[in-house]
Each structure stands twice: as structure tokens, then as C-alpha cells.
Design a protein around this motif. Structure first.
Motif, short mmCIF file in Angstrom:
data_model
loop_
_atom_site.label_atom_id
_atom_site.label_comp_id
_atom_site.label_asym_id
_atom_site.label_seq_id
_atom_site.Cartn_x
_atom_site.Cartn_y
_atom_site.Cartn_z
N ARG A 1 0.82 -1.22 0.00
CA ARG A 1 0.00 0.00 0.00
C ARG A 1 0.85 1.27 0.00
O ARG A 1 0.36 2.35 -0.32
CB ARG A 1 -0.93 0.01 1.21
CG ARG A 1 -2.05 -1.00 1.14
CD ARG A 1 -3.23 -0.45 1.88
NE ARG A 1 -4.37 -1.34 1.87
CZ ARG A 1 -5.59 -0.98 2.21
NH1 ARG A 1 -5.79 0.28 2.62
NH2 ARG A 1 -6.59 -1.81 2.18
N LEU A 2 2.10 1.17 0.38
CA LEU A 2 2.95 2.36 0.44
C LEU A 2 3.00 3.09 -0.90
O LEU A 2 2.99 4.31 -0.94
CB LEU A 2 4.37 1.97 0.87
CG LEU A 2 4.56 1.56 2.34
CD1 LEU A 2 5.96 1.02 2.55
CD2 LEU A 2 4.28 2.73 3.26
N ALA A 3 3.03 2.34 -1.96
CA ALA A 3 3.13 2.95 -3.29
C ALA A 3 1.89 3.74 -3.66
O ALA A 3 1.94 4.61 -4.55
CB ALA A 3 3.40 1.88 -4.34
N GLY A 4 0.75 3.47 -2.97
CA GLY A 4 -0.48 4.17 -3.30
C GLY A 4 -0.73 5.42 -2.49
O GLY A 4 -1.71 6.15 -2.72
N VAL A 5 0.15 5.72 -1.51
CA VAL A 5 -0.04 6.91 -0.68
C VAL A 5 0.25 8.16 -1.52
O VAL A 5 1.30 8.28 -2.16
CB VAL A 5 0.90 6.88 0.54
CG1 VAL A 5 0.74 8.15 1.37
CG2 VAL A 5 0.62 5.66 1.40
N ARG A 6 -0.71 9.10 -1.52
CA ARG A 6 -0.53 10.34 -2.27
C ARG A 6 -0.23 11.53 -1.36
O ARG A 6 0.33 12.53 -1.78
CB ARG A 6 -1.79 10.65 -3.09
CG ARG A 6 -2.13 9.58 -4.10
CD ARG A 6 -3.36 9.93 -4.92
NE ARG A 6 -4.50 10.35 -4.11
CZ ARG A 6 -5.29 9.51 -3.45
NH1 ARG A 6 -5.06 8.20 -3.52
NH2 ARG A 6 -6.30 9.95 -2.73
N ALA A 7 -0.63 11.43 -0.10
CA ALA A 7 -0.44 12.55 0.84
C ALA A 7 1.03 12.68 1.22
O ALA A 7 1.71 11.68 1.49
CB ALA A 7 -1.27 12.31 2.10
#
Length: 437
Positions: free
Chosen positions: A357-363
Motif C-alpha cells: 500500500r505504500l506505493a499508493g499513498v498520495r499525501a
């Protein structure tokens, strides 16, 4: 260094203390001469100004030798060593204290003219005088401020002899002095104009000083858990007036919304004008099963539910502050495509547990780790390579996993406050509305 007058000294001292503005301190002036200096310091820092009224308790047969000091709110600091060596009886001490208490009350009422006394509990407090001679009054003031609940005590003065600074340094967390000349005989010799400050000027300066901010609105709230009928998780919501954002806390393993470390950070963010929501991610029964602490998917879902509930109480944009396993939950929740979170801060976190999921963090994400927390530091460095959003790793020198070292948690609070402030979006219409329902 020669000062024109107390106004000049105050402006110069305010410039020297500018770095403390981020701590949102309270500035206290020692009356009478310290108040004009403190007035300019308070304005330089945008801080509330008050007086610190202290009365030394002198040994009856040697009044210049203090066996203690008293301050407002019933604060009493006694040197048991001097009491023992001076063979002071309870009657001797009570007689001196009664007389000094009467004078303390008279002066406090006179100077404040009806203004409420600043609450020092949990605050950084800067005590200011126009100069330090022996250090006895300054030291007594610092001890009284500490007893009144200050979290950090800074003593500041334009000029003082080196030996006096050493004595004050024993009771203050920090001492700031513009000049410490070896040839020191009196404070007045370092001012061109050292005329007496009248009581009327003290009253006038306090009346002109920055006002204390309105107290934040606090409410106990309940967070509904999606998919668990009737399950409500208790939380504490704090909204300062006009809060431009709300930081949702995700606590780590073995912790709860009562975590003293998270509450200390939350209090600092509140003083900076940010709202906070601390809530329990798990019920007591769930916490009994250690595996639930590492169930990142469940924790992230509950964090997302709490974020959605915020819309019931305020329209201010949300951000996340996660610690330990809570940091992984915060990042996993922030990776959701519909996440409204604008920034994430991790304190001693386990971002590695967020996995893919780290790759999906936008903030924009800030990772804070202690330099002595070696294993977690390595995990954060590895996790950072998987983040695709704006990110930064900050290492707090000398800090271990819980940031229990002096000043370490303060550094965490300052870093988090700066990160949330730097990335805060423009508030939507109606942001900052108080909790209701």
C-alpha cells in the motif's frame, strides 16, 4: 553591550528568542523593570504576556538569605537545607510567609487590574527580566513557574554576570542572555536610561499585550465501526477556534487514546491552531488478543471510518499522525483512492507493515525516527524507497523508540506542526465548525 533603555533591550532580546515562537510560549515579565522588556519579547513571538509575581522568603535574622519562595496559586518552594542549617521553626517560617503572601496578593491584583492569570500547565514559559544580578530572584521565579505546571522553563535577560547565569541554569531548562560581561557590578551600568518603571506602566503594558487565544472546544465523541453493528469507539475531539485542519491520531501497539506521548503532541498541535481526534482503534477485549495490534487492514478501516465521521463535526481537512503500528494503519488508510487526508506524519512508526500500500499513498509523508532506534530506523529507510508521494525522513539525534529523552518529544511536535502547516490546503467553506450532535 550597552542598551539604550528597556525598550531597546526588549527588542534585541525578542530577536534573539525568535526561534521559540514555534513553541507558542507564554512570556512572563518580572515586575517591575522586567515587564517593558518582556512586552517586546511577547510581541516578537506573538505570545501572551503576563507577570510572574514571586516573593522570596528571607531568613528572619538574615533577610537577604532566602529559605524559599512563594508564587500565585499557593505555590511554595522551600529549601530544606537552609531551613535545617538556619534552625528555622515552623512559627518563624509561617510568620515570614504570611507577610510575603499579603504583599504578593497586593501586587498581583494591582498589576493585572482584573486580567486572568495565564495557565502555564504543559506550556513553554519564558521568564524575562531587565537583567540578572545575583540570580536569586530569577532562580526563584523559574522554580515557581515549574511548580505551576510549566513543561519547559526558559530564563531570558539582556545582561547578567557569568556566575549568576550558572546558578539560574541549575533550575531553568535554558538560559538566554545577550551579554555576560566579566566586569559586572550592577544591571543599571549596562543601560543609558535605567529609570524606575512605575506600577502604572506595568498595568498599561499588560493591557496592550497580545491576548490569550480562545480556549479550544473539546468533546467526547463516538466513532461507529463499519460492518460491526452497534460498535462505537470512544474518542476525544479538540477543535481550536478556526481550526484549519484536524489531525487524526493512530496509536501504536499497547497504547490507546490516553497515550501521554500522543497527548503531548496533540496539545502542541492544538496550541498551533490544529484540531485533533484521538480515539481507541480497538476495544479492550480486542486488545487482549495481541494479533489484533498487527491487523493493519482492520486498523486502517477503522481509521478511515473515524476520518469519515469527522465530517459530522467539522469540515476542516484531515491529516494523520501515526505511531508504531498505528503509522502503518495511517499509511494504509491514506493509500485508499478516496482518502481525503492531506498529510501524514509517522513517529517511531512501522511503515513497512503497510506493505504494497505504500506505493499508493498520495499525501505528503514525514517519517520521524530516533537516531538510537536502530532497527526501526532501518525499516523506515527501506519503507521510504517504496513511497511515491512527497516524503522525508527526519532523524531526532539521541532519541530512542519512545522519544523519552529530554527535548525529543518536543522536537517531534515541532516537526509535525511544521509538516502539517506547510502542506495544509486552503480551508473549505465552513471549516472549523465545532462538534455537534
Amino acid at each position: 553591550m550597552l542598551f539604550t533603555d528597556r525598550d531597546d533591550a526588549g527588542r534585541r532580546l525578542g530577536t534573539e528568542l525568535a526561534g521559540y515562537a514555534a513553541d507558542h510560549p507564554v512570556v512572563l515579565g518580572l515586575p517591575r523593570g522586567g515587564v517593558p522588556v518582556a512586552f517586546h519579547v511577547a510581541h516578537a513571538l506573538g505570545a501572551p504576556l503576563d507577570v510572574i509575581v514571586v516573593r522570596k522568603l528571607g531568613v528572619p535574622y538574615q533577610p537577604e538569605l532566602a529559605f524559599g519562595a512563594i508564587g500565585e496559586g499557593g505555590v511554595r518552594v522551600i529549601s530544606e537545607d537552609i531551613v535545617r542549617r538556619g534552625r528555622l521553626s515552623a512559627r518563624d517560617m509561617a510568620s515570614v510567609e504570611a507577610a510575603e503572601q499579603e504583599e504578593l496578593t497586593r501586587r498581583a491584583v494591582r498589576y493585572r487590574a482584573g486580567r486572568p492569570r495565564e495557565d502555564l500547565r504543559g506550556r513553554t514559559v519564558i521568564v524575562v527580566d531587565d537583567g540578572i544580578a545575583t540570580g536569586a530572584t530569577a532562580a526563584a521565579a523559574c522554580q515557581v513557574v515549574r511548580a505551576q505546571g510549566a513543561a519547559r522553563v526558559v530564563m531570558a535577560a539582556p545582561v547578567a554576570p557569568p556566575d549568576a547565569l550558572g546558578r539560574v541554569g541549575e533550575v531553568a531548562d535554558e538560559v538566554v542572555c545577550l551579554s555576560a560581561p566579566p566586569g559586572f557590578s550592577s544591571v543599571g551600568q549596562w543601560y543609558r536610561d535605567f529609570s524606575q518603571t512605575p506600577d502604572e506602566e506595568v498595568v498599561s503594558l499588560l493591557a496592550q499585550s497580545p491576548r490569550r487565544p480562545d480556549p479550544p472546544e473539546r468533546a467526547e465523541v463516538e466513532v461507529p465501526v463499519e460492518g460491526a453493528a452497534g460498535l462505537l469507539l470512544p474518542g476525544d475531539l479538540t477543535l481550536p477556534p478556526g481550526a484549519g485542519a484536524v489531525v487524526v491520531f493512530a496509536h501504536g501497539s499497547g497504547s490507546s487514546r490516553s497515550s501521554p506521548r500522543n497527548r503531548a503532541v496533540a496539545a502542541a498541535l492544538n496550541r498551533a491552531g490544529l484540531g485533533t481526534l484521538l480515539f481507541d482503534l480497538l476495544t479492550p477485549a480486542e486488545e487482549a488478543d495481541r494479533s489484533n495490534v498487527f491487523d493493519i487492514e482492520t486498523l486502517a478501516a477503522r481509521l478511515a471510518a473515524a476520518t469519515a465521521s469527522l465530517r459530522t463535526w467539522t469540515q476542516a481537512p484531515p491529516a494523520y499522525f501515526g505511531a508504531s503500528t498505528g503509522a502503518a494503519a495511517a499509511l494504509a488508510a491514506a493509500a485508499s483512492p478516496d482518502s481525503p487526508v492531506y498529510a501524514v506524519v509517522s513517529r517511531g512508526g512501522r511503515p513497512d507493515l503497510a506493505g504494497a500500500r505504500l506505493a499508493g499513498v498520495r499525501a505528503p509523508t514525514l517519517l520521524i525516527v530516533g537516531s538510537e532506534d536502530h532497527q526501526v530506523l532501518a525499516l523506515n529507510r527501506e519503507a521510504q524507497t517504496h513511497l511515491r508521494c512527497e516524503n522525508r525522513l527526519e532523524i531526532v539525534p539521541g532519541a530512542t523508540h519512545l522519544f523519552e529523552e529530554p527535548g525529543a518529544l518536543h522536537e517531534v511536535s515541532a516537526l509535525a506542526e511544521d509538516w502539517f502547516a506547510a502542506h495544509r490546503p486552503r480551508p473549505a467553506a465552513g471549516a472549523g465548525a465545532g462538534p455537534h450532535g
